[in-house]
Design an enzyme around this catalytic site. Structure first.
Site, PDB file in Angstrom:
ATOM      1  N   ASP A  26      -7.221  -6.416   3.740  1.00  0.00           N
ATOM      2  CA  ASP A  26      -6.583  -5.096   3.872  1.00  0.00           C
ATOM      3  C   ASP A  26      -6.632  -4.592   5.309  1.00  0.00           C
ATOM      4  O   ASP A  26      -7.703  -4.338   5.851  1.00  0.00           O
ATOM      5  CB  ASP A  26      -7.325  -4.112   2.945  1.00  0.00           C
ATOM      6  CG  ASP A  26      -6.632  -2.764   2.846  1.00  0.00           C
ATOM      7  OD1 ASP A  26      -5.503  -2.622   3.338  1.00  0.00           O
ATOM      8  OD2 ASP A  26      -7.250  -1.857   2.240  1.00  0.00           O
ATOM      9  N   HIS A  42      -8.275   1.648  -4.236  1.00  0.00           N
ATOM     10  CA  HIS A  42      -9.253   1.412  -3.163  1.00  0.00           C
ATOM     11  C   HIS A  42      -9.897   2.747  -2.814  1.00  0.00           C
ATOM     12  O   HIS A  42      -9.273   3.596  -2.194  1.00  0.00           O
ATOM     13  CB  HIS A  42      -8.504   0.804  -1.957  1.00  0.00           C
ATOM     14  CG  HIS A  42      -9.345   0.560  -0.752  1.00  0.00           C
ATOM     15  ND1 HIS A  42      -8.795   0.286   0.483  1.00  0.00           N
ATOM     16  CD2 HIS A  42     -10.690   0.524  -0.574  1.00  0.00           C
ATOM     17  CE1 HIS A  42      -9.759   0.097   1.363  1.00  0.00           C
ATOM     18  NE2 HIS A  42     -10.920   0.249   0.759  1.00  0.00           N
ATOM     19  N   SER A  78       0.846  -1.193   0.000  1.00  0.00           N
ATOM     20  CA  SER A  78       0.000   0.000   0.000  1.00  0.00           C
ATOM     21  C   SER A  78       0.880   1.241   0.000  1.00  0.00           C
ATOM     22  O   SER A  78       1.677   1.450   0.908  1.00  0.00           O
ATOM     23  CB  SER A  78      -0.913   0.021   1.220  1.00  0.00           C
ATOM     24  OG  SER A  78      -1.477   1.308   1.323  1.00  0.00           O
ATOM     25  N   MET A  96     -12.030   4.897  -0.735  1.00  0.00           N
ATOM     26  CA  MET A  96     -12.711   5.088   0.550  1.00  0.00           C
ATOM     27  C   MET A  96     -13.323   6.478   0.526  1.00  0.00           C
ATOM     28  O   MET A  96     -12.914   7.385   1.257  1.00  0.00           O
ATOM     29  CB  MET A  96     -11.701   4.921   1.704  1.00  0.00           C
ATOM     30  CG  MET A  96     -11.317   3.472   1.926  1.00  0.00           C
ATOM     31  SD  MET A  96      -9.794   3.318   2.880  1.00  0.00           S
ATOM     32  CE  MET A  96      -8.608   3.525   1.559  1.00  0.00           C
ATOM     33  N   MET A 148     -11.968  -5.585   4.703  1.00  0.00           N
ATOM     34  CA  MET A 148     -11.220  -4.711   5.614  1.00  0.00           C
ATOM     35  C   MET A 148     -11.036  -5.428   6.941  1.00  0.00           C
ATOM     36  O   MET A 148     -12.004  -5.841   7.580  1.00  0.00           O
ATOM     37  CB  MET A 148     -11.968  -3.397   5.846  1.00  0.00           C
ATOM     38  CG  MET A 148     -12.023  -2.459   4.656  1.00  0.00           C
ATOM     39  SD  MET A 148     -10.433  -2.111   3.892  1.00  0.00           S
ATOM     40  CE  MET A 148      -9.509  -1.385   5.245  1.00  0.00           C
ATOM     41  N   ASP A 175      -4.663   3.911  -1.791  1.00  0.00           N
ATOM     42  CA  ASP A 175      -5.732   4.219  -0.839  1.00  0.00           C
ATOM     43  C   ASP A 175      -6.214   5.648  -1.014  1.00  0.00           C
ATOM     44  O   ASP A 175      -5.537   6.597  -0.618  1.00  0.00           O
ATOM     45  CB  ASP A 175      -5.222   4.027   0.595  1.00  0.00           C
ATOM     46  CG  ASP A 175      -5.118   2.559   0.967  1.00  0.00           C
ATOM     47  OD1 ASP A 175      -6.090   1.824   0.733  1.00  0.00           O
ATOM     48  OD2 ASP A 175      -4.056   2.150   1.481  1.00  0.00           O
ATOM     49  N   HIS A 194      -1.217  -0.946  -4.248  1.00  0.00           N
ATOM     50  CA  HIS A 194      -2.519  -0.589  -3.679  1.00  0.00           C
ATOM     51  C   HIS A 194      -2.557   0.915  -3.393  1.00  0.00           C
ATOM     52  O   HIS A 194      -1.699   1.438  -2.685  1.00  0.00           O
ATOM     53  CB  HIS A 194      -2.700  -1.409  -2.397  1.00  0.00           C
ATOM     54  CG  HIS A 194      -4.023  -1.269  -1.728  1.00  0.00           C
ATOM     55  ND1 HIS A 194      -5.156  -1.934  -2.156  1.00  0.00           N
ATOM     56  CD2 HIS A 194      -4.404  -0.561  -0.638  1.00  0.00           C
ATOM     57  CE1 HIS A 194      -6.159  -1.643  -1.357  1.00  0.00           C
ATOM     58  NE2 HIS A 194      -5.744  -0.809  -0.421  1.00  0.00           N
ATOM     59  N   MET A 224      -8.764   8.488   0.062  1.00  0.00           N
ATOM     60  CA  MET A 224      -9.630   8.849   1.195  1.00  0.00           C
ATOM     61  C   MET A 224     -10.087  10.297   1.061  1.00  0.00           C
ATOM     62  O   MET A 224      -9.318  11.152   0.632  1.00  0.00           O
ATOM     63  CB  MET A 224      -8.871   8.674   2.511  1.00  0.00           C
ATOM     64  CG  MET A 224      -8.253   7.298   2.700  1.00  0.00           C
ATOM     65  SD  MET A 224      -7.548   7.132   4.344  1.00  0.00           S
ATOM     66  CE  MET A 224      -6.637   5.580   4.150  1.00  0.00           C
TER      67      MET A 224
HETATM   68  C1  DX5 Z   1      -6.574   1.468   5.534  1.00  0.00           C
HETATM   69  C2  DX5 Z   1      -6.103   1.234   4.132  1.00  0.00           C
HETATM   70  C3  DX5 Z   1      -5.053   0.193   4.049  1.00  0.00           C
HETATM   71  C4  DX5 Z   1      -3.763   0.571   4.716  1.00  0.00           C
HETATM   72  C5  DX5 Z   1      -3.113  -0.687   5.238  1.00  0.00           C
HETATM   73  O1  DX5 Z   1      -7.673   2.321   5.518  1.00  0.00           O
HETATM   74  O2  DX5 Z   1      -7.179   0.821   3.318  1.00  0.00           O
HETATM   75  O3  DX5 Z   1      -4.806  -0.187   2.696  1.00  0.00           O
HETATM   76  O4  DX5 Z   1      -2.863   1.230   3.868  1.00  0.00           O
HETATM   77  O5  DX5 Z   1      -2.040  -0.339   6.035  1.00  0.00           O
HETATM   78  P1  DX5 Z   1      -1.364  -1.394   7.016  1.00  0.00           P
HETATM   79  O6  DX5 Z   1      -0.907  -2.532   6.172  1.00  0.00           O
HETATM   80  O7  DX5 Z   1      -0.272  -0.609   7.635  1.00  0.00           O
HETATM   81  O8  DX5 Z   1      -2.431  -1.815   8.007  1.00  0.00           O
HETATM   82 ZN    ZN Z   2      -6.687  -0.039   1.305  1.00  0.00          ZN
END
Ligand code: DX5
Ligand code: ZN
Length: 220
Positions: free
Chosen positions: A178, A69, A11, A71, A140, A38, A36, A40
């Protein structure tokens, strides 16, 4: 998919944002399968990260599968931008999509693979009707919003249940996990049915990321 090594998706959230190019090279050399991303929005989750411009910069500088991903609330507004930016896979949250079937068809109509993610408090049973239409489910195993959180143990049972569900309905569909993935818990997650493991902290903050990747993939 039994017999195959587990896919690893570092990620980018835990990477060095002042030097994404080196982080991508590090992931490629370590044998990563996907990268990956993320996204947000400060509304669906309490944190803000980046948008299509950064995903485009990532896509242009890597040969890895770009796994995005989302969010974000009302993701339909931005799906096309993220596919145009170079996302090969786009995952939306079930909790953010009142018309999930339409959203999934939209992602696929743009030529990308379509995934659905569910939060720790959402049961896998909500996916029953949409499962045949999915390329992947992203379970998740922490509450989304931040890297570096602790794995929620009840997620193991959800992986196993989803693995059962897909056997009849969509055996090609991948299960990705994840949040809080580590070198220590990776084997148990794969054994429960996970095909792909997302690793932020466990990859980018490892003393030896390549060794961590091999361990997470079940190759060491
Ligand atoms: C959390 C993200 C994850 C995050 C995982 O909201 O969706 O993808 O980057 O990070 P680690 O592996 O550190 O838990
Ligand atoms: Zn993620």
């Amino acid at each position: 998919m039994p017999g195959k090594s587990t896919l690893i998706a570092p990620s980018i959230l835990s990477a060095d944002f002042s030097d994404l190019k080196s982080s991508l090279e590090l992931a490629e050399k370590a044998g990563a399968d996907w990268i990956h991303c993320d996204v947000m929005d400060g509304a669906f989750v309490p944190n803000i990260t980046f948008g299509p411009i950064v995903v485009q910069a990532i896509a242009k500088n890597t040969s890895l599968v770009v796994d995005t991903h989302l969010m974000i609330a009302d993701p339909d507004r931005y799906i096309e931008d993220f596919v145009k930016a170079g996302s090969h896979q786009v995952t939306v949250h079930q909790e953010a999509c009142p018309h999930l079937h339409r959203t999934i068809q939209f992602i696929r109509s743009l030529g990308a693979k379509a995934g659905v993610s569910i939060n720790p408090a959402t049961p896998v049973s909500v996916l029953e009707s949409i499962l045949p239409d999915l390329d992947l489910v992203l379970l998740m195993s922490v509450n989304p919003g931040f890297g570096g959180q602790k794995f929620i143990p009840s997620s193991i049972d959800k992986i196993a249940r989803l693995d059962q569900m897909r056997r009849n309905m969509n055996p090609q569909m991948l299960i990705a996990v994840d949040g809080g993935v580590t070198e220590e818990n990776a084997a148990e997650l794969s054994a429960a049915g996970a095909d792909a493991l997302i690793a932020g902290t466990a990859f980018f903050r490892a003393a030896d990321p390549a060794a961590a990747a091999r361990k997470i993939k079940g190759l060491a």
